[in-house]
Design a protein around this motif. Structure first.
Motif, PDB file in Angstrom:
ATOM      1  N   THR A 171      15.483   3.617 -25.713  1.00 41.60           N
ATOM      2  CA  THR A 171      15.456   2.324 -25.075  1.00 41.60           C
ATOM      3  C   THR A 171      15.187   1.092 -26.086  1.00 41.60           C
ATOM      4  OG1 THR A 171      14.433   1.099 -23.137  1.00 41.60           O
ATOM      5  CG2 THR A 171      12.862   2.401 -24.274  1.00 41.60           C
ATOM      6  N   ALA A 172      14.924   0.163 -25.575  1.00 35.56           N
ATOM      7  CA  ALA A 172      14.509  -1.025 -26.582  1.00 35.56           C
ATOM      8  C   ALA A 172      13.052  -1.450 -26.806  1.00 35.56           C
ATOM      9  CB  ALA A 172      15.032  -2.526 -25.939  1.00 35.56           C
ATOM     10  N   ALA A 173      12.823  -1.611 -28.075  1.00 36.33           N
ATOM     11  CA  ALA A 173      11.478  -1.435 -28.561  1.00 36.33           C
ATOM     12  C   ALA A 173      10.541  -2.476 -27.655  1.00 36.33           C
ATOM     13  CB  ALA A 173      11.193  -1.547 -29.818  1.00 36.33           C
ATOM     14  N   HIS A 174      11.357  -3.673 -27.324  1.00 40.52           N
ATOM     15  CA  HIS A 174      10.456  -4.688 -26.652  1.00 40.52           C
ATOM     16  C   HIS A 174      10.038  -4.430 -25.238  1.00 40.52           C
ATOM     17  CE1 HIS A 174      14.677  -6.109 -25.549  1.00 40.52           C
ATOM     18  NE2 HIS A 174      14.087  -6.505 -24.240  1.00 40.52           N
ATOM     19  N   ASN A 175      10.773  -3.509 -24.641  1.00 41.14           N
ATOM     20  CA  ASN A 175      10.517  -2.810 -23.320  1.00 41.14           C
ATOM     21  C   ASN A 175       9.125  -2.095 -23.478  1.00 41.14           C
ATOM     22  OD1 ASN A 175      13.013  -3.617 -22.310  1.00 41.14           O
ATOM     23  ND2 ASN A 175      13.740  -1.712 -22.645  1.00 41.14           N
ATOM     24  N   VAL A 176       8.549  -1.515 -24.325  1.00 40.93           N
ATOM     25  CA  VAL A 176       7.361  -0.752 -24.316  1.00 40.93           C
ATOM     26  C   VAL A 176       6.600  -1.083 -25.358  1.00 40.93           C
ATOM     27  CG1 VAL A 176       8.604   1.107 -23.298  1.00 40.93           C
ATOM     28  CG2 VAL A 176       8.558   0.999 -25.825  1.00 40.93           C
TER      29      VAL A 176
END
Length: 201
Positions: free
Chosen positions: A27-32
């Protein structure tokens, strides 16, 4: 709400636990990046590849994050083998290559959007240097979803961002972390991510 995709689902070889599969999510880092260590993930269950019948929910652990590449790896266990997306690490898209993406924008029904590559190696803006660019329609919550070749159905990128100007968002100008960055990241971390794409022996 955010998106992601499973790239590996492998039976855990152990006599100490019941039959379980270890699953790997990209997934994208900024999601988590603001999540402590674990997060609920919802996997769509489909009838006839098209009709969403329900979501199965699992608790995933955040394994690693790379903010510069805007990529994150999550892992979770399941009682069944999960469907996986194939990654194309040797992808060489061209200006105009046909692609499509999957996203869970705004938490609505999961969507598919078609388009083409409009930049294979972004130069400007500076903060998106090196990212893929596509005109696939993209909205908030699509981040972390996969970008596929239209022919071959293999992942070449991970949805990262939408271009903006003042208060205007350009939904048909979206940027994607190239999937081969996972191998670059693996090299930088001295093999900590190789289990994602290498077969266990």
């Amino acid at each position: 709400v955010a998106s992601g995709f499973i790239v590996k689902s492998e039976l855990i070889q152990s006599q100490l636990i019941d039959k379980k599969y270890l699953n790997v999510i990209v997934t994208a880092a900024h999601n988590v990046e603001n999540v402590a260590s674990a997060i609920d993930v919802h996997c769509g269950v489909y009838d006839n590849w098209s009709n969403l019948t329900k979501f199965d929910t699992y608790q995933a652990l955040i394994y690693n994050i790379n903010k510069k590449m805007d990529l994150a790896i999550l892992i979770f266990k399941s009682d069944k083998k999960m469907p996986c997306a194939d990654m194309e690490f040797n992808s060489k898209p061209y200006f105009g290559t046909d692609v499509f993406k999957i996203g869970y924008g705004l938490g609505d029904d999961i969507r598919i959007d078609f388009g083409a590559i409009t930049s294979v190696d972004t130069k400007k803006p500076e903060n998106l240097k090196g990212f893929l660019r596509s005109n696939c329609y993209t909205i908030f919550g699509d981040s972390g979803g996969p970008l596929f070749y239209k022919d071959g159905y293999k992942v070449i990128g991970v949805t990262s961002s939408i271009r903006g100007s003042d208060s205007l968002f350009l939904n048909n100008q979206a940027y994607f972390s190239p999937i081969y960055w996972i191998k670059t990241w693996d090299d930088e971390s001295e093999g900590a991510l190789s289990f994602i794409y290498k077969e266990n022996k």
